[in-house]
Design an enzyme around this catalytic site. Structure first.
Site, PDB file in Angstrom:
ATOM      1  N   GLU A  47       0.846  -1.198   0.000  1.00 40.25           N
ATOM      2  CA  GLU A  47       0.000   0.000   0.000  1.00 40.25           C
ATOM      3  C   GLU A  47       0.879   1.244   0.000  1.00 40.25           C
ATOM      4  OE1 GLU A  47      -1.419   1.720   3.909  1.00 40.25           O
ATOM      5  OE2 GLU A  47      -1.491  -0.419   4.413  1.00 40.25           O
ATOM      6  N   THR A  76      -4.166   5.074   4.195  1.00 36.94           N
ATOM      7  CA  THR A  76      -4.718   6.296   4.787  1.00 36.94           C
ATOM      8  C   THR A  76      -5.873   6.807   3.929  1.00 36.94           C
ATOM      9  OG1 THR A  76      -2.417   6.786   5.377  1.00 36.94           O
ATOM     10  CG2 THR A  76      -4.059   8.365   6.074  1.00 36.94           C
ATOM     11  N   LYS A 135      -7.187  -4.100  10.289  1.00 39.85           N
ATOM     12  CA  LYS A 135      -5.824  -3.651  10.518  1.00 39.85           C
ATOM     13  C   LYS A 135      -5.743  -3.213  11.982  1.00 39.85           C
ATOM     14  CE  LYS A 135      -3.210   0.547   9.540  1.00 39.85           C
ATOM     15  NZ  LYS A 135      -3.137   1.731   8.654  1.00 39.85           N
TER      16      LYS A 135
END
Length: 227
Positions: A47, A76, A135
Site C-alpha cells: 500500500e 490512509t 488492521k
C-alpha cells in the site's frame, strides 16, 4: 499488469503471504520505486499512503509496473473521494487507519478494504461496515498479548497487526493468530523519501524469508497433528 482482486481473493492471498508492505514518504516517485523494489523481493501486497505527496501518481505507476501476482493499494484512505481517486489510479485495495467513511464506500464498490481498528468495539464495527480484514493499529500498544485477548471473543475476524512490527515481533503475532503483519518503517526506513533502496531490499528479503520459514513450520506442525 495484475488484474483486480475480490475481497475473498485478497484475503486468501494475504493469508498465504503473511506480509503487507506500507510505503509512506515525502516523494511519490521514491515511494513508487520502493514499492516496486519490495515486490521484486517477494512482497505481493503493497500500500502507498495518501499522505505521501504524489501518492495517486505513485499508485498508478506501481499498478503498471507490478510483477505478476502483486497488488498495490492506497493507504490512509479516509473518504469516499479518496476511494474514488485510488480506484481511478488502479489501486486494487484500500487501507484505513480508523473507522472512516471509506470502509463502507469500498465495500459498496466491491473493493477489498483493510480497516483500521484498535478496540473490540471498533473491530466489530469495522467488519459490520464491510471490512475484508481488520488492521489492528497501533499494534505496539498491546503486542501479541492484546491480539490474543481480541481474538478470544472474535476468532473469526482476520487481524493484521500494524505499527511497531519488526523482524523480532512478526513471529509472535503470527503465532497468536494474525493472518499477516503490516510493515512500514521497519521495512522501508527512509526509502519512500529517496533513501537507500539496497538496504531496504535486504530487509525485504529477511521478512520474506521469515514468513516462508514460519509457513514451513506451521505446515509441518499441522501435518504432525493430523497423523
Amino acid at each position: 499488469m495484475t488484474d483486480s482482486v475480490t475481497p475473498g481473493g485478497l484475503l486468501a492471498g494475504i493469508k498465504e503471504a503473511r506480509l503487507v508492505a506500507i510505503v509512506r514518504g515525502t516523494d511519490g516517485g521514491a515511494a513508487a520505486k520502493a514499492a516496486i523494489a519490495a515486490m521484486e523481493e517477494g512482497f505481493r501486497f503493497v500500500e502507498i499512503a495518501l499522505t505521501t505527496p504524489g501518492a495517486v501518481d505513485a499508485i498508478r505507476e506501481v499498478r503498471t509496473a507490478a510483477p505478476e501476482g502483486c497488488f498495490v493499494g492506497g493507504g490512509t484512505v479516509l473518504t469516499a473521494e479518496d476511494v474514488e481517486k485510488v480506484a481511478r489510479a488502479g489501486g486494487q485495495f484500500m487501507v484505513t487507519p480508523a473507522l472512516a467513511a471509506s470502509i463502507a464506500e469500498s465495500a459498496r464498490l466491491g473493493i477489498p478494504v483493510l480497516a483500521g481498528a484498535l478496540t473490540p468495539s471498533e473491530a466489530y464495527e469495522a467488519m459490520n461496515r464491510g471490512a475484508t480484514a481488520v488492521k489492528l493499529f497501533p499494534a505496539s500498544i498491546g503486542g501479541p498479548g492484546y491480539l490474543k485477548a481480541l481474538r478470544d471473543p472474535f476468532p473469526g475476524i482476520p487481524f493484521i497487526p500494524v505499527g511497531g512490527v519488526g523482524l523480532d515481533e512478526a513471529t509472535g503475532y503470527w503465532e497468536t493468530g494474525a493472518i499477516a503483519v503490516g510493515l512500514g518503517g521497519p521495512l522501508f526506513g527512509n526509502a519512500g523519501s529517496g533513501g537507500d533502496l539496497a538496504r531496504m531490499r535486504e530487509r525485504a528479503r529477511a521478512f520474506v524469508d521469515l514468513a516462508a520459514a514460519f509457513g514451513r513450520r506451521s505446515a509441518g506442525a499441522a501435518a504432525a497433528d493430523a497423523r
